[in-house]
Motif scaffolding. Structure first.
Motif, PDB file in Angstrom:
ATOM      1  N   ALA A   1      64.453  66.824  26.446  1.00 41.21           N
ATOM      2  CA  ALA A   1      63.182  66.239  26.003  1.00 41.21           C
ATOM      3  C   ALA A   1      62.109  66.409  27.077  1.00 41.21           C
ATOM      4  CB  ALA A   1      63.375  64.758  25.674  1.00 41.21           C
ATOM      5  N   GLU A   2      62.492  66.226  28.321  1.00 41.05           N
ATOM      6  CA  GLU A   2      61.531  66.407  29.411  1.00 41.05           C
ATOM      7  C   GLU A   2      61.097  67.867  29.511  1.00 41.05           C
ATOM      8  OE1 GLU A   2      62.126  64.357  33.191  1.00 41.05           O
ATOM      9  OE2 GLU A   2      63.745  63.249  32.213  1.00 41.05           O
ATOM     10  N   ALA A   3      62.022  68.796  29.284  1.00 43.31           N
ATOM     11  CA  ALA A   3      61.677  70.224  29.340  1.00 43.31           C
ATOM     12  C   ALA A   3      60.659  70.567  28.252  1.00 43.31           C
ATOM     13  CB  ALA A   3      62.938  71.070  29.195  1.00 43.31           C
ATOM     14  N   VAL A   4      60.856  70.058  27.050  1.00 42.33           N
ATOM     15  CA  VAL A   4      59.893  70.293  25.967  1.00 42.33           C
ATOM     16  C   VAL A   4      58.532  69.714  26.355  1.00 42.33           C
ATOM     17  CG1 VAL A   4      59.283  69.684  23.581  1.00 42.33           C
ATOM     18  CG2 VAL A   4      61.608  70.424  24.137  1.00 42.33           C
ATOM     19  N   PHE A   5      58.543  68.511  26.900  1.00 44.47           N
ATOM     20  CA  PHE A   5      57.283  67.880  27.322  1.00 44.47           C
ATOM     21  C   PHE A   5      56.571  68.748  28.364  1.00 44.47           C
ATOM     22  CE2 PHE A   5      55.010  65.293  30.448  1.00 44.47           C
ATOM     23  CZ  PHE A   5      54.038  64.724  29.635  1.00 44.47           C
ATOM     24  N   ARG A   6      57.287  69.167  29.402  1.00 37.90           N
ATOM     25  CA  ARG A   6      56.669  69.962  30.474  1.00 37.90           C
ATOM     26  C   ARG A   6      56.157  71.309  29.963  1.00 37.90           C
ATOM     27  NH1 ARG A   6      60.866  67.715  33.332  1.00 37.90           N
ATOM     28  NH2 ARG A   6      62.193  69.536  33.038  1.00 37.90           N
ATOM     29  N   GLU A   7      56.946  71.969  29.098  1.00 41.77           N
ATOM     30  CA  GLU A   7      56.580  73.303  28.616  1.00 41.77           C
ATOM     31  C   GLU A   7      55.432  73.284  27.609  1.00 41.77           C
ATOM     32  OE1 GLU A   7      60.213  74.948  27.063  1.00 41.77           O
ATOM     33  OE2 GLU A   7      61.224  74.759  29.009  1.00 41.77           O
ATOM     34  N   ARG A   8      55.390  72.264  26.749  1.00 38.05           N
ATOM     35  CA  ARG A   8      54.422  72.275  25.647  1.00 38.05           C
ATOM     36  C   ARG A   8      53.256  71.304  25.791  1.00 38.05           C
ATOM     37  NH1 ARG A   8      58.500  72.296  20.468  1.00 38.05           N
ATOM     38  NH2 ARG A   8      59.706  74.125  21.094  1.00 38.05           N
ATOM     39  N   TYR A   9      53.468  70.175  26.492  1.00 39.09           N
ATOM     40  CA  TYR A   9      52.476  69.103  26.401  1.00 39.09           C
ATOM     41  C   TYR A   9      51.926  68.578  27.727  1.00 39.09           C
ATOM     42  CZ  TYR A   9      54.584  69.031  21.781  1.00 39.09           C
ATOM     43  OH  TYR A   9      55.068  69.391  20.546  1.00 39.09           O
ATOM     44  N   ALA A  10      52.533  68.879  28.844  1.00 29.35           N
ATOM     45  CA  ALA A  10      52.160  68.253  30.119  1.00 29.35           C
ATOM     46  C   ALA A  10      50.686  68.411  30.465  1.00 29.35           C
ATOM     47  CB  ALA A  10      53.036  68.782  31.249  1.00 29.35           C
ATOM     48  N   SER A  11      50.077  69.502  30.063  1.00 26.78           N
ATOM     49  CA  SER A  11      48.663  69.712  30.397  1.00 26.78           C
ATOM     50  C   SER A  11      47.727  69.330  29.253  1.00 26.78           C
ATOM     51  CB  SER A  11      48.437  71.171  30.800  1.00 26.78           C
ATOM     52  OG  SER A  11      48.748  72.018  29.715  1.00 26.78           O
ATOM     53  N   ASP A  12      48.265  68.805  28.175  1.00 29.39           N
ATOM     54  CA  ASP A  12      47.436  68.424  27.028  1.00 29.39           C
ATOM     55  C   ASP A  12      46.613  67.170  27.327  1.00 29.39           C
ATOM     56  OD1 ASP A  12      48.485  70.520  25.619  1.00 29.39           O
ATOM     57  OD2 ASP A  12      49.528  69.295  24.130  1.00 29.39           O
ATOM     58  N   GLU A  13      45.591  66.993  26.528  1.00 26.98           N
ATOM     59  CA  GLU A  13      44.777  65.777  26.583  1.00 26.98           C
ATOM     60  C   GLU A  13      45.551  64.633  25.916  1.00 26.98           C
ATOM     61  OE1 GLU A  13      41.753  65.470  28.015  1.00 26.98           O
ATOM     62  OE2 GLU A  13      41.876  67.574  28.636  1.00 26.98           O
ATOM     63  N   ARG A  14      45.111  63.424  26.194  1.00 28.41           N
ATOM     64  CA  ARG A  14      45.776  62.234  25.645  1.00 28.41           C
ATOM     65  C   ARG A  14      45.865  62.297  24.122  1.00 28.41           C
ATOM     66  NH1 ARG A  14      44.174  57.247  23.619  1.00 28.41           N
ATOM     67  NH2 ARG A  14      45.651  55.581  24.015  1.00 28.41           N
ATOM     68  N   TRP A  15      44.774  62.627  23.461  1.00 26.88           N
ATOM     69  CA  TRP A  15      44.758  62.641  21.991  1.00 26.88           C
ATOM     70  C   TRP A  15      45.737  63.668  21.442  1.00 26.88           C
ATOM     71  CZ3 TRP A  15      43.374  66.965  19.232  1.00 26.88           C
ATOM     72  CH2 TRP A  15      42.668  67.960  19.906  1.00 26.88           C
TER      73      TRP A  15
END
Length: 137
Positions: free
Chosen positions: A93-107
């Motif tokens: 789950a953390e890998a998916v977060f880092r690869e896809r969403y870590a740099s995304d905006e809050r919204w």
């Protein structure tokens, strides 16, 4: 005279109820220790997730939502509800977060959380049936 007796009875009853409710409340003190009836050896969240600043809690929530969706879908895909399947490490789950969403905006993270919640909710009934049959729900 009767009025005084009713008042004393009411006051006595109120005192007894207040005393018994405060005793009951003392027995309901929450514990910070984790204890689960099912799969008690669940992995802990990563240190960064546990210590994330409140203003960034949406990031932790997104990882939790990814984790839940992944696990429920994995139960359905494998037809297995062993504890290692239902509660694996947080790494995937953390890998998916880092690869896809870590740099995304809050919204954007909030939208992703919503999507993962919908996926988890879709898989939940089938996963629950499998886990109940295994005694792991």
């Amino acid at each position: 005279m009767i009025r005084c007796g009713i008042d004393i009875t009411f006051v006595t009853l109120a005192l007894v109820l207040a005393a018994s409710s405060s005793l009951a409340e003392r027995n309901l003190v929450p514990s910070l220790e984790r204890s689960f009836d099912v799969c008690p050896d669940r992995p802990l969240e990563s240190e960064w997730m546990q210590n994330i600043p409140l203003r960034q809690a949406y990031q932790r929530v997104l990882v939790q939502d990814i984790y839940r969706a992944q696990n429920l879908e994995r139960i359905v895909e494998t037809g297995n509800c062993d504890c290692e399947i239902r509660f694996p490490s947080w790494d995937a789950a953390e890998a998916v977060f880092r690869e896809r969403y870590a740099s995304d905006e809050r919204w954007e993270m909030l939208q992703a959380s919503d999507a993962y919640n919908r996926r988890a909710n879709a898989a939940r009934p089938a996963a629950k049936a499998i886990c109940e049959a295994a005694g792991n729900w």
